[in-house]
Enzyme design. Sequence first.
Site, PDB file in Angstrom:
ATOM      1  CG  HIS A  45      -0.492   0.117   2.525  1.00 47.32           C
ATOM      2  ND1 HIS A  45      -0.208   1.339   3.107  1.00 47.32           N
ATOM      3  CD2 HIS A  45      -0.232  -0.817   3.463  1.00 47.32           C
ATOM      4  CE1 HIS A  45       0.210   1.147   4.348  1.00 47.32           C
ATOM      5  NE2 HIS A  45       0.216  -0.152   4.590  1.00 47.32           N
ATOM      6  CG  ASP A  58       2.296   0.653   7.961  1.00 45.45           C
ATOM      7  OD1 ASP A  58       1.923   0.010   6.967  1.00 45.45           O
ATOM      8  OD2 ASP A  58       1.518   1.019   8.861  1.00 45.45           O
ATOM      9  CD  GLU A  94      -3.369  -1.059   5.072  1.00 45.51           C
ATOM     10  OE1 GLU A  94      -3.546  -2.044   5.811  1.00 45.51           O
ATOM     11  OE2 GLU A  94      -2.788  -0.024   5.447  1.00 45.51           O
ATOM     12  CG  HIS A 115      -0.110   3.132  12.610  1.00 42.32           C
ATOM     13  ND1 HIS A 115      -1.418   2.725  12.795  1.00 42.32           N
ATOM     14  CD2 HIS A 115       0.265   2.616  11.407  1.00 42.32           C
ATOM     15  CE1 HIS A 115      -1.805   1.995  11.757  1.00 42.32           C
ATOM     16  NE2 HIS A 115      -0.798   1.915  10.907  1.00 42.32           N
TER      17      HIS A 115
END
Length: 468
Positions: free
Chosen positions: A281, A293, A327, A426
């Site tokens: 993603h 990420d 995503e 995150h």
Amino acid sequence: MLKPVLRFTGGIAAAVLMASVHAVPLDKEDLSVAEVLRERALESSDAYSLVESLTVEVGPRRAGTEGDKRAVAWAQQKMKKLGFDRVYTEQIDVKRWARGHAHAEVTAPYPQPLVVSSLGYGAATPKGGLTAEIVEFADVEALINAPEKKIKGKIAFINKRMERARTGEGYGPAVQGRSRGMRAAAEKGAAALLLRSVGTDSDRFAHTGMMSIDGVENPVPALALSAPDANLLEAMLERGKPVEVKLDVENQRLADGPSFNVVGEVVGREKPEEVVLIGAHLDSWDEGTGALDDGAGVAIVMETARLISELPQRPRRTLRVVLFGAEEIGLVGARQYVDAHKDDLDKIIMVSESDFGAGKVWRFDTRIPESKFAIADQMMQLLAPLGIERGNNESSGGPDSSVFVANGVPAMGLYQDGTDYFDYHHTPNDTLDKVDPENLKQNVAAWVVMSFLAAEMEGDFGRVPAEH
């Protein structure tokens, strides 16, 4: 049938073509080519330069933002430069949100500042903030089952710790508080939600992430709390006095807008209509640079396709790289892709996604009919030297891939060591320095074996039971 045996000299592939008769399921010459690709990836995979480019030249790229637009343009330009046969985008519709400031502090009985981050699409406080007593819950189920009178007008504090594991399996139980917590707090009349960060670190920063917001009539402010500050609140509550916290949050919901899935193809020479789909993603959260990420995943699948595209001939069927949009806010790009292509899903013979950071691959899982296990066994002959072991047949292929699997598409999964992945997930600390270039080479080596053999084999994997 002419099959290529490859020799790499000076970084350029040269082919000696020789005749062979295919065996089932995988031809010896296909395995030989895959082995050469594996070694080539270990020697000179350039995935690191791709993730370095993405994090430096684009940076944070939350869906629907200017960073997202830059990422889409970056991906198209890179795919074209890498030699994909076709590069195109498909528009998706996304909910948009603007993050403002988020401040929190204990006002009584022991005044201290707290480190927090607004959870995605969370509401703002009234102007000037709000102050309320906190009430602690062990997990989201305890909040859901609590009487309204215990919560109404207070700040619900979910204090669920995530367990560290190589597989990342502690994430599922802990993330329930983030995905369901605000809804439960709002329905009980809470003033706001505080959530122990869904992570495994002990650093004083918070882990953001998406919440369930659809259909919530009166959303309340919702913030993730750094692990040390969650410990601090826990210790204050143990002293038996009411603990009051002031929150001052400014966020804003914006009008829905466009984003894009970015697609690149190495078109098959014999069965171009049949597809091996590998993905990652493109979007990220906005407080780090999205290196783990999912910048690493983006680089891994793009580099995999580049190496295969440099073969003297294209693989039997099309290798399609999809960089999914949005995503992070609910698999939006994957869901809209499946909806748009529902009549062609039977042409996707396998799907997989790289979306678990940049650790070494250690396990190979599948979701294929048992009658096709021999193919996976042959793949394992080339994966085992990379330190990879055979896993189970319950793979979803990855978060975005799971949407395809739910519709009957077979999947394979190359699972990375996620022992420390949720230390950074995150957070502002998801940055390039966490990416090891040698680990990326091992990832690409595994991916190129799996992807090439799936794209080159004569038969297919059939279908898996769709979920209803």
